[in-house]
Design a protein around this motif. Structure first.
Motif, PDB file in Angstrom:
ATOM      1  N   GLY A  76      46.981  48.244  57.233  1.00 51.97           N
ATOM      2  CA  GLY A  76      47.331  47.029  56.500  1.00 51.97           C
ATOM      3  C   GLY A  76      46.728  47.015  55.105  1.00 51.97           C
ATOM      4  N   LEU A  77      45.493  47.510  54.976  1.00 49.00           N
ATOM      5  CA  LEU A  77      44.857  47.580  53.662  1.00 49.00           C
ATOM      6  C   LEU A  77      45.581  48.581  52.762  1.00 49.00           C
ATOM      7  CD1 LEU A  77      42.585  46.741  51.771  1.00 49.00           C
ATOM      8  CD2 LEU A  77      41.135  48.499  52.827  1.00 49.00           C
ATOM      9  N   VAL A  78      46.003  49.696  53.347  1.00 58.64           N
ATOM     10  CA  VAL A  78      46.766  50.683  52.570  1.00 58.64           C
ATOM     11  C   VAL A  78      48.101  50.094  52.123  1.00 58.64           C
ATOM     12  CG1 VAL A  78      47.971  52.905  52.699  1.00 58.64           C
ATOM     13  CG2 VAL A  78      45.674  52.662  53.678  1.00 58.64           C
ATOM     14  N   LEU A  79      48.781  49.403  53.031  1.00 57.64           N
ATOM     15  CA  LEU A  79      50.071  48.792  52.699  1.00 57.64           C
ATOM     16  C   LEU A  79      49.918  47.742  51.609  1.00 57.64           C
ATOM     17  CD1 LEU A  79      53.109  48.387  53.310  1.00 57.64           C
ATOM     18  CD2 LEU A  79      52.425  46.780  55.102  1.00 57.64           C
ATOM     19  N   ALA A  80      48.804  46.992  51.652  1.00 59.54           N
ATOM     20  CA  ALA A  80      48.609  45.884  50.710  1.00 59.54           C
ATOM     21  C   ALA A  80      47.956  46.311  49.413  1.00 59.54           C
ATOM     22  CB  ALA A  80      47.752  44.802  51.371  1.00 59.54           C
ATOM     23  N   SER A  81      47.557  47.567  49.291  1.00 58.31           N
ATOM     24  CA  SER A  81      46.715  47.978  48.165  1.00 58.31           C
ATOM     25  C   SER A  81      47.359  47.686  46.808  1.00 58.31           C
ATOM     26  CB  SER A  81      46.370  49.471  48.280  1.00 58.31           C
ATOM     27  OG  SER A  81      47.566  50.248  48.335  1.00 58.31           O
ATOM     28  N   VAL A  82      48.607  48.099  46.622  1.00 55.74           N
ATOM     29  CA  VAL A  82      49.261  47.885  45.328  1.00 55.74           C
ATOM     30  C   VAL A  82      49.509  46.399  45.086  1.00 55.74           C
ATOM     31  CG1 VAL A  82      51.315  48.367  43.957  1.00 55.74           C
ATOM     32  CG2 VAL A  82      50.301  50.175  45.353  1.00 55.74           C
ATOM     33  N   SER A  83      50.014  45.696  46.101  1.00 57.75           N
ATOM     34  CA  SER A  83      50.264  44.257  45.954  1.00 57.75           C
ATOM     35  C   SER A  83      48.959  43.506  45.725  1.00 57.75           C
ATOM     36  CB  SER A  83      50.959  43.719  47.207  1.00 57.75           C
ATOM     37  OG  SER A  83      52.229  44.317  47.378  1.00 57.75           O
ATOM     38  N   LEU A  84      47.892  43.938  46.390  1.00 58.57           N
ATOM     39  CA  LEU A  84      46.584  43.299  46.212  1.00 58.57           C
ATOM     40  C   LEU A  84      46.131  43.415  44.756  1.00 58.57           C
ATOM     41  CD1 LEU A  84      43.634  43.727  48.682  1.00 58.57           C
ATOM     42  CD2 LEU A  84      43.233  43.871  46.240  1.00 58.57           C
ATOM     43  N   ALA A  85      46.362  44.583  44.161  1.00 54.84           N
ATOM     44  CA  ALA A  85      45.985  44.769  42.764  1.00 54.84           C
ATOM     45  C   ALA A  85      46.792  43.846  41.849  1.00 54.84           C
ATOM     46  CB  ALA A  85      46.192  46.228  42.365  1.00 54.84           C
ATOM     47  N   TYR A  86      48.080  43.713  42.136  1.00 55.74           N
ATOM     48  CA  TYR A  86      48.913  42.810  41.329  1.00 55.74           C
ATOM     49  C   TYR A  86      48.472  41.354  41.490  1.00 55.74           C
ATOM     50  CZ  TYR A  86      52.337  46.357  39.956  1.00 55.74           C
ATOM     51  OH  TYR A  86      52.957  47.442  39.388  1.00 55.74           O
ATOM     52  N   VAL A  87      48.140  40.957  42.724  1.00 56.49           N
ATOM     53  CA  VAL A  87      47.674  39.586  42.959  1.00 56.49           C
ATOM     54  C   VAL A  87      46.382  39.332  42.181  1.00 56.49           C
ATOM     55  CG1 VAL A  87      46.699  38.041  44.712  1.00 56.49           C
ATOM     56  CG2 VAL A  87      48.800  39.301  45.191  1.00 56.49           C
ATOM     57  N   THR A  88      45.489  40.301  42.165  1.00 57.17           N
ATOM     58  CA  THR A  88      44.238  40.157  41.426  1.00 57.17           C
ATOM     59  C   THR A  88      44.495  39.940  39.938  1.00 57.17           C
ATOM     60  OG1 THR A  88      43.054  41.555  43.015  1.00 57.17           O
ATOM     61  CG2 THR A  88      42.048  41.284  40.844  1.00 57.17           C
ATOM     62  N   ARG A  89      45.339  40.769  39.370  1.00 55.79           N
ATOM     63  CA  ARG A  89      45.613  40.673  37.930  1.00 55.79           C
ATOM     64  C   ARG A  89      46.385  39.393  37.602  1.00 55.79           C
ATOM     65  NH1 ARG A  89      44.883  45.966  35.606  1.00 55.79           N
ATOM     66  NH2 ARG A  89      46.195  45.411  33.834  1.00 55.79           N
ATOM     67  N   LEU A  90      47.313  39.016  38.485  1.00 55.66           N
ATOM     68  CA  LEU A  90      48.086  37.801  38.240  1.00 55.66           C
ATOM     69  C   LEU A  90      47.213  36.557  38.335  1.00 55.66           C
ATOM     70  CD1 LEU A  90      50.966  36.768  37.702  1.00 55.66           C
ATOM     71  CD2 LEU A  90      51.326  36.688  40.179  1.00 55.66           C
ATOM     72  N   THR A  91      46.338  36.519  39.335  1.00 57.04           N
ATOM     73  CA  THR A  91      45.414  35.383  39.470  1.00 57.04           C
ATOM     74  C   THR A  91      44.459  35.322  38.293  1.00 57.04           C
ATOM     75  OG1 THR A  91      45.514  35.661  41.888  1.00 57.04           O
ATOM     76  CG2 THR A  91      43.756  34.278  41.013  1.00 57.04           C
ATOM     77  N   ARG A  92      43.950  36.450  37.881  1.00 56.59           N
ATOM     78  CA  ARG A  92      43.024  36.493  36.735  1.00 56.59           C
ATOM     79  C   ARG A  92      43.685  35.914  35.490  1.00 56.59           C
ATOM     80  NH1 ARG A  92      43.103  39.631  32.332  1.00 56.59           N
ATOM     81  NH2 ARG A  92      41.147  39.963  31.193  1.00 56.59           N
ATOM     82  N   THR A  93      44.909  36.347  35.210  1.00 61.77           N
ATOM     83  CA  THR A  93      45.600  35.856  34.010  1.00 61.77           C
ATOM     84  C   THR A  93      45.851  34.358  34.087  1.00 61.77           C
ATOM     85  OG1 THR A  93      46.681  38.010  33.749  1.00 61.77           O
ATOM     86  CG2 THR A  93      47.649  36.145  32.579  1.00 61.77           C
ATOM     87  N   SER A  94      46.289  33.887  35.248  1.00 62.76           N
ATOM     88  CA  SER A  94      46.590  32.469  35.409  1.00 62.76           C
ATOM     89  C   SER A  94      45.331  31.615  35.300  1.00 62.76           C
ATOM     90  CB  SER A  94      47.276  32.240  36.760  1.00 62.76           C
ATOM     91  OG  SER A  94      47.757  30.928  36.880  1.00 62.76           O
TER      92      SER A  94
END
Length: 307
Positions: free
Chosen positions: A178-196
């Motif tokens: 699950g962590l491998v599957l979520a790795s790319v999306s997790l990175a996008y969520v981090t960057r999107l939350t940071r910007t917002s």
């Protein structure tokens, strides 16, 4: 809100038919489904004609689609070329992929949003730069490389986990996949939350809350975070269907017999009934997830009202 939900449900009808029609046409036009039944050898004309007649492939494509959709509304997704009902394959595959997707979404929410809030509040500082570099690396590395490295190190070399998941696929065995599957999306969520967070931190309503003397935690959770999560929730909502349909690589690496595995087998064997049936359900997952995300907007931002 009731009228809004009804209107959205009505809008989902043409989207559903359009998406399933495109998938049905692509699957039926891009290959010969009967060829996959004969293995490496080519089917003789008599056998091919008999198989096409048996599976209804001798009819025009539009007639095949109408017949298929009529069967779908009665709960019949057809029969795979191995004689197994597609609904039986779904009953075995979807629970596994749903558990895998839940694990991936939990990682996205807990780790992605937490890191995004942290870096958004500390924008320009070393922790912000470090997390940005880390997320850039995660996004740049393909999932199959990440999965194989994790499997090799944690499963084969250090033996912290089993290299492959058992047939039952319990939650504890799906944590690493699950962590491998979520790795790319997790990175996008981090960057999107940071910007917002970084943008809304300078908003007037945040400055007003601080000027009123509200505790920092309340300013962040009640004022800043709720408004900043709208684009993040949009991404996560649309990512649910993408994770379920895009788990082919992860499920192949860890030997998980879920939706991705069945789609891979169906594509490999040119099994149109399996591919179209699974994609039809995934289309419904996308549509329902988008509807729930839209309804969640009003919870995050009380200013949003639905006519």
């Amino acid at each position: 809100m009731g009228r809004y939900v009804i209107r959205r449900l009505l809008q989902m009808i043409p989207v559903f038919f359009g998406a399933t029609l495109l998938i049905f046409l692509m699957v039926n036009v891009m290959g010969d489904p009967v060829a996959g039944l004969c293995g490496d050898r080519q089917c003789d004309p008599a056998t091919a004609a008999q198989l096409k007649k048996e599976f209804g492939l001798d009819k025009p494509v539009w007639q095949q689609y109408l017949t298929y959709m009529g069967n779908v509304f009665t709960g019949d997704f057809g029969t795979a070329f191995n004689g197994q009902e597609v609904t039986e394959l779904m009953a075995n595959a979807f629970p596994v992929t749903i558990r895998l997707t839940i694990v991936a979404i939990v990682f996205e929410i807990l780790i992605g949003i937490s890191l995004g809030v942290l870096t958004g509040l500390k924008r320009g500082r070393p922790v912000d730069t470090g997390v940005l570099l880390l997320t850039l690396v995660v996004i740049s590395v393909p999932t199959f490389v990440t999965g194989l490295l994790v499997q090799l190190l944690l499963g084969v070399k250090w033996k912290w986990i089993d290299p492959s998941v058992s047939s039952g696929a319990p939650f504890d065995e799906l944590i690493v996949p699950g962590l491998v599957l979520a790795s790319v999306s997790l990175a996008y969520v981090t960057r999107l939350t940071r910007t917002s967070i970084a943008e809304n931190k300078r908003a007037d309503y945040v400055r007003t809350a601080v000027a009123k003397g509200l505790p920092r935690r309340r300013v962040i959770t009640r004022h800043l975070l709720r408004n900043s999560l709208i684009p993040v929730v949009t991404f996560i909502g649309t990512d649910i269907g993408a994770l379920m349909g895009g788990a082919i690589v992860t499920e192949r690496i860890f030997n998980i017999h879920g939706v991705g595995y069945q789609l891979y087998q169906g594509i490999l064997r040119q099994n149109t009934q399996t591919v179209v049936g699974f994609v039809t359900v995934l289309v419904l997952v996308f549509l329902v997830a988008n509807l729930l995300v839209d309804l969640l907007y009003a919870v995050l931002d009380p200013r949003i009202r639905y006519a």
